[in-house]
Design a protein around this motif. Structure first.
Motif, PDB file in Angstrom:
ATOM      1  N   SER A  54      17.023  71.937  12.875  1.00 51.54           N
ATOM      2  CA  SER A  54      17.128  72.264  11.456  1.00 51.54           C
ATOM      3  C   SER A  54      15.875  71.907  10.671  1.00 51.54           C
ATOM      4  O   SER A  54      15.588  72.533   9.643  1.00 51.54           O
ATOM      5  CB  SER A  54      18.341  71.550  10.857  1.00 51.54           C
ATOM      6  OG  SER A  54      18.230  70.139  11.046  1.00 51.54           O
ATOM      7  N   ALA A  55      15.121  70.923  11.138  1.00 53.44           N
ATOM      8  CA  ALA A  55      13.929  70.507  10.397  1.00 53.44           C
ATOM      9  C   ALA A  55      12.829  71.561  10.453  1.00 53.44           C
ATOM     10  O   ALA A  55      11.911  71.530   9.627  1.00 53.44           O
ATOM     11  CB  ALA A  55      13.412  69.176  10.943  1.00 53.44           C
ATOM     12  N   ARG A  56      12.931  72.497  11.376  1.00 54.05           N
ATOM     13  CA  ARG A  56      11.865  73.499  11.531  1.00 54.05           C
ATOM     14  C   ARG A  56      12.343  74.907  11.171  1.00 54.05           C
ATOM     15  O   ARG A  56      11.720  75.891  11.555  1.00 54.05           O
ATOM     16  CB  ARG A  56      11.339  73.463  12.966  1.00 54.05           C
ATOM     17  CG  ARG A  56      10.832  72.077  13.378  1.00 54.05           C
ATOM     18  CD  ARG A  56      10.324  72.032  14.794  1.00 54.05           C
ATOM     19  NE  ARG A  56       9.120  72.830  14.969  1.00 54.05           N
ATOM     20  CZ  ARG A  56       8.439  72.929  16.110  1.00 54.05           C
ATOM     21  NH1 ARG A  56       8.893  72.269  17.178  1.00 54.05           N
ATOM     22  NH2 ARG A  56       7.368  73.665  16.197  1.00 54.05           N
ATOM     23  N   ILE A  57      13.448  75.013  10.430  1.00 51.11           N
ATOM     24  CA  ILE A  57      13.898  76.315   9.960  1.00 51.11           C
ATOM     25  C   ILE A  57      13.022  76.736   8.779  1.00 51.11           C
ATOM     26  O   ILE A  57      12.835  75.984   7.816  1.00 51.11           O
ATOM     27  CB  ILE A  57      15.378  76.265   9.538  1.00 51.11           C
ATOM     28  CG1 ILE A  57      16.258  75.887  10.745  1.00 51.11           C
ATOM     29  CG2 ILE A  57      15.819  77.603   8.971  1.00 51.11           C
ATOM     30  CD1 ILE A  57      17.725  75.777  10.413  1.00 51.11           C
ATOM     31  N   ASP A  58      12.487  77.932   8.834  1.00 54.56           N
ATOM     32  CA  ASP A  58      11.570  78.437   7.812  1.00 54.56           C
ATOM     33  C   ASP A  58      12.381  79.138   6.714  1.00 54.56           C
ATOM     34  O   ASP A  58      12.829  80.269   6.884  1.00 54.56           O
ATOM     35  CB  ASP A  58      10.573  79.414   8.454  1.00 54.56           C
ATOM     36  CG  ASP A  58       9.447  79.785   7.505  1.00 54.56           C
ATOM     37  OD1 ASP A  58       9.539  79.458   6.312  1.00 54.56           O
ATOM     38  OD2 ASP A  58       8.472  80.423   7.966  1.00 54.56           O
ATOM     39  N   MET A  59      12.566  78.446   5.588  1.00 55.39           N
ATOM     40  CA  MET A  59      13.315  78.994   4.473  1.00 55.39           C
ATOM     41  C   MET A  59      12.356  79.583   3.434  1.00 55.39           C
ATOM     42  O   MET A  59      11.230  79.113   3.265  1.00 55.39           O
ATOM     43  CB  MET A  59      14.178  77.914   3.821  1.00 55.39           C
ATOM     44  CG  MET A  59      15.127  77.197   4.765  1.00 55.39           C
ATOM     45  SD  MET A  59      16.387  78.288   5.440  1.00 55.39           S
ATOM     46  CE  MET A  59      17.270  78.739   3.945  1.00 55.39           C
ATOM     47  N   ALA A  60      12.824  80.618   2.732  1.00 58.88           N
ATOM     48  CA  ALA A  60      12.045  81.181   1.631  1.00 58.88           C
ATOM     49  C   ALA A  60      11.999  80.180   0.469  1.00 58.88           C
ATOM     50  O   ALA A  60      12.851  79.294   0.371  1.00 58.88           O
ATOM     51  CB  ALA A  60      12.668  82.502   1.183  1.00 58.88           C
ATOM     52  N   PRO A  61      11.007  80.290  -0.401  1.00 54.93           N
ATOM     53  CA  PRO A  61      10.921  79.364  -1.545  1.00 54.93           C
ATOM     54  C   PRO A  61      12.195  79.375  -2.383  1.00 54.93           C
ATOM     55  O   PRO A  61      12.778  80.426  -2.655  1.00 54.93           O
ATOM     56  CB  PRO A  61       9.721  79.899  -2.340  1.00 54.93           C
ATOM     57  CG  PRO A  61       8.884  80.619  -1.328  1.00 54.93           C
ATOM     58  CD  PRO A  61       9.852  81.219  -0.352  1.00 54.93           C
ATOM     59  N   ARG A  62      12.662  78.188  -2.755  1.00 51.11           N
ATOM     60  CA  ARG A  62      13.835  77.948  -3.605  1.00 51.11           C
ATOM     61  C   ARG A  62      15.147  78.214  -2.869  1.00 51.11           C
ATOM     62  O   ARG A  62      16.213  78.159  -3.493  1.00 51.11           O
ATOM     63  CB  ARG A  62      13.790  78.771  -4.899  1.00 51.11           C
ATOM     64  CG  ARG A  62      12.589  78.503  -5.792  1.00 51.11           C
ATOM     65  CD  ARG A  62      12.818  79.042  -7.200  1.00 51.11           C
ATOM     66  NE  ARG A  62      13.325  80.381  -7.204  1.00 51.11           N
ATOM     67  CZ  ARG A  62      12.569  81.478  -7.138  1.00 51.11           C
ATOM     68  NH1 ARG A  62      11.244  81.346  -7.056  1.00 51.11           N
ATOM     69  NH2 ARG A  62      13.123  82.685  -7.178  1.00 51.11           N
ATOM     70  N   PHE A  63      15.145  78.485  -1.566  1.00 50.67           N
ATOM     71  CA  PHE A  63      16.384  78.707  -0.822  1.00 50.67           C
ATOM     72  C   PHE A  63      16.645  77.513   0.093  1.00 50.67           C
ATOM     73  O   PHE A  63      15.722  76.976   0.722  1.00 50.67           O
ATOM     74  CB  PHE A  63      16.307  79.995  -0.008  1.00 50.67           C
ATOM     75  CG  PHE A  63      16.455  81.236  -0.835  1.00 50.67           C
ATOM     76  CD1 PHE A  63      17.693  81.821  -1.030  1.00 50.67           C
ATOM     77  CD2 PHE A  63      15.346  81.800  -1.462  1.00 50.67           C
ATOM     78  CE1 PHE A  63      17.838  82.953  -1.796  1.00 50.67           C
ATOM     79  CE2 PHE A  63      15.480  82.938  -2.239  1.00 50.67           C
ATOM     80  CZ  PHE A  63      16.727  83.520  -2.403  1.00 50.67           C
ATOM     81  N   VAL A  64      17.933  77.121   0.159  1.00 54.94           N
ATOM     82  CA  VAL A  64      18.324  75.961   0.962  1.00 54.94           C
ATOM     83  C   VAL A  64      19.580  76.311   1.750  1.00 54.94           C
ATOM     84  O   VAL A  64      20.304  77.264   1.422  1.00 54.94           O
ATOM     85  CB  VAL A  64      18.603  74.727   0.075  1.00 54.94           C
ATOM     86  CG1 VAL A  64      17.330  74.244  -0.599  1.00 54.94           C
ATOM     87  CG2 VAL A  64      19.687  75.041  -0.950  1.00 54.94           C
ATOM     88  N   ILE A  65      19.847  75.542   2.809  1.00 54.36           N
ATOM     89  CA  ILE A  65      21.060  75.706   3.614  1.00 54.36           C
ATOM     90  C   ILE A  65      22.184  74.939   2.947  1.00 54.36           C
ATOM     91  O   ILE A  65      22.035  73.755   2.606  1.00 54.36           O
ATOM     92  CB  ILE A  65      20.823  75.197   5.043  1.00 54.36           C
ATOM     93  CG1 ILE A  65      19.712  75.998   5.721  1.00 54.36           C
ATOM     94  CG2 ILE A  65      22.099  75.268   5.876  1.00 54.36           C
ATOM     95  CD1 ILE A  65      19.322  75.477   7.086  1.00 54.36           C
ATOM     96  N   THR A  66      23.326  75.581   2.744  1.00 54.14           N
ATOM     97  CA  THR A  66      24.442  74.965   2.012  1.00 54.14           C
ATOM     98  C   THR A  66      25.689  74.788   2.870  1.00 54.14           C
ATOM     99  O   THR A  66      26.774  74.551   2.330  1.00 54.14           O
ATOM    100  CB  THR A  66      24.789  75.827   0.784  1.00 54.14           C
ATOM    101  OG1 THR A  66      25.148  77.149   1.220  1.00 54.14           O
ATOM    102  CG2 THR A  66      23.621  75.890  -0.179  1.00 54.14           C
ATOM    103  N   SER A  67      25.584  74.911   4.178  1.00 53.39           N
ATOM    104  CA  SER A  67      26.746  74.736   5.056  1.00 53.39           C
ATOM    105  C   SER A  67      26.285  74.078   6.346  1.00 53.39           C
ATOM    106  O   SER A  67      25.085  73.892   6.572  1.00 53.39           O
ATOM    107  CB  SER A  67      27.417  76.089   5.357  1.00 53.39           C
ATOM    108  OG  SER A  67      26.580  76.870   6.197  1.00 53.39           O
ATOM    109  N   ILE A  68      27.250  73.746   7.175  1.00 51.32           N
ATOM    110  CA  ILE A  68      26.885  73.234   8.495  1.00 51.32           C
ATOM    111  C   ILE A  68      26.312  74.378   9.327  1.00 51.32           C
ATOM    112  O   ILE A  68      26.580  75.556   9.064  1.00 51.32           O
ATOM    113  CB  ILE A  68      28.102  72.617   9.211  1.00 51.32           C
ATOM    114  CG1 ILE A  68      29.179  73.680   9.460  1.00 51.32           C
ATOM    115  CG2 ILE A  68      28.655  71.458   8.432  1.00 51.32           C
ATOM    116  CD1 ILE A  68      30.319  73.187  10.321  1.00 51.32           C
TER     117      ILE A  68
END
Length: 268
Positions: A145-159
């Motif tokens: 999970s530490a290396r997931i490339d998210m777009a700016p201002r987007f976050v993971i909100t679930s397991i």
């Protein structure tokens, strides 16, 4: 007026060639029926052992080279159609101690099975055996999970769901015992800005002597967009001692969730 070409000469040549071919074929068949020869042939073999406890470390041979003697015609049949014969059974009584095929016992087994020729000996050139105990190990599958490339201002909100969460790997003990207890997968997609639900390959167990229960897993998680930028680190430190927000303040969330996809839950 053109003259007709006589056809008697070509017919005469054809008859001569047919006679020569028939004579040659008769001589070959007569020679094969009378002459006694020896020949090396490839003969199929089947290894019998307790495969629930032991596994070969290197591939077992499918055929063996056997020197046989007999009438030429019978030898010709064995040399042309070796793989259609019934495989000879070779019993591996103690796989962990067996280092090579016992050519004496194999020759005796072949002599009992092949009746139309005489089995002289088995060529011991590539008859090495190498077995190990069979071991099965469950390996947990997780996402890095530490290396997931998210777009700016987007976050993971679930397991982060991984299905299946474990893979069973089977093979020689010397290989399986060295495998990690947990395997972390990388998410290949870049700049993720939507709910994630994809099938990922598991290529860590591609050794030819290893068998994995599956080579693909399903990964899914939900994503949300932050409406306001995250505060600097210094502001976050200053707010550690601040009083907890009221229920009314908590309801004013600064996160806008994406529309959830109507997909069946893959958890088993």
């Amino acid at each position: 007026m053109a003259k007709a070409i006589p056809t008697s000469r070509p017919i005469r040549l054809t008859k001569i060639l047919v006679s020569l071919l028939a004579a040659a074929l008769f001589w070959i068949m007569n020679s094969l029926n009378r002459d006694y020869h020896s020949l090396n042939i490839e003969y199929p073999i089947r290894f019998l052992y307790n495969d629930s406890l032991y596994v070969p470390v290197s591939p077992l041979p499918q055929t063996i080279t056997v020197n046989v003697s007999g009438v030429g015609w019978e030898l010709l049949g064995h040399s042309l159609l070796p793989l259609q014969a019934k495989p000879v059974d070779y019993y591996v009584r103690n796989p962990l101690r067996a280092s090579a095929i016992n050519t004496s016992s194999l020759t005796a087994a072949l002599a009992e099975q092949i009746k139309d020729v005489r089995v002289n000996y088995v060529l011991a050139d590539t008859l090495d055996l190498n077995f190990d105990r069979r071991l099965s190990k469950p390996i947990r599958i997780m996402v890095d999970s530490a290396r997931i490339d998210m777009a700016p201002r987007f976050v993971i909100t679930s397991i982060i769901n991984v299905t299946p969460s474990h893979i069973q790997v089977d093979g020689p003990e010397r290989l399986v015992s060295g495998l990690p207890d947990t395997l972390r997968l990388m998410i290949p997609r870049k700049r993720i800005a939507d709910n994630y639900d994809e099938e990922l390959p598991v290529s860590a167990f591609q050794h030819p002597r290893l068998n994995a229960s599956t080579n693909r897993v399903f990964v899914s998680f939900e994503v949300a967009e932050l409406l306001s930028p995250q505060p600097p680190v210094s502001d976050q430190i200053q707010r550690v001692a601040a009083p907890a927000p009221t229920r009314q303040e908590t309801g004013r969330s600064a996160i806008r969730t994406n529309r959830a996809r109507n997909r069946p839950n893959r958890d088993r």
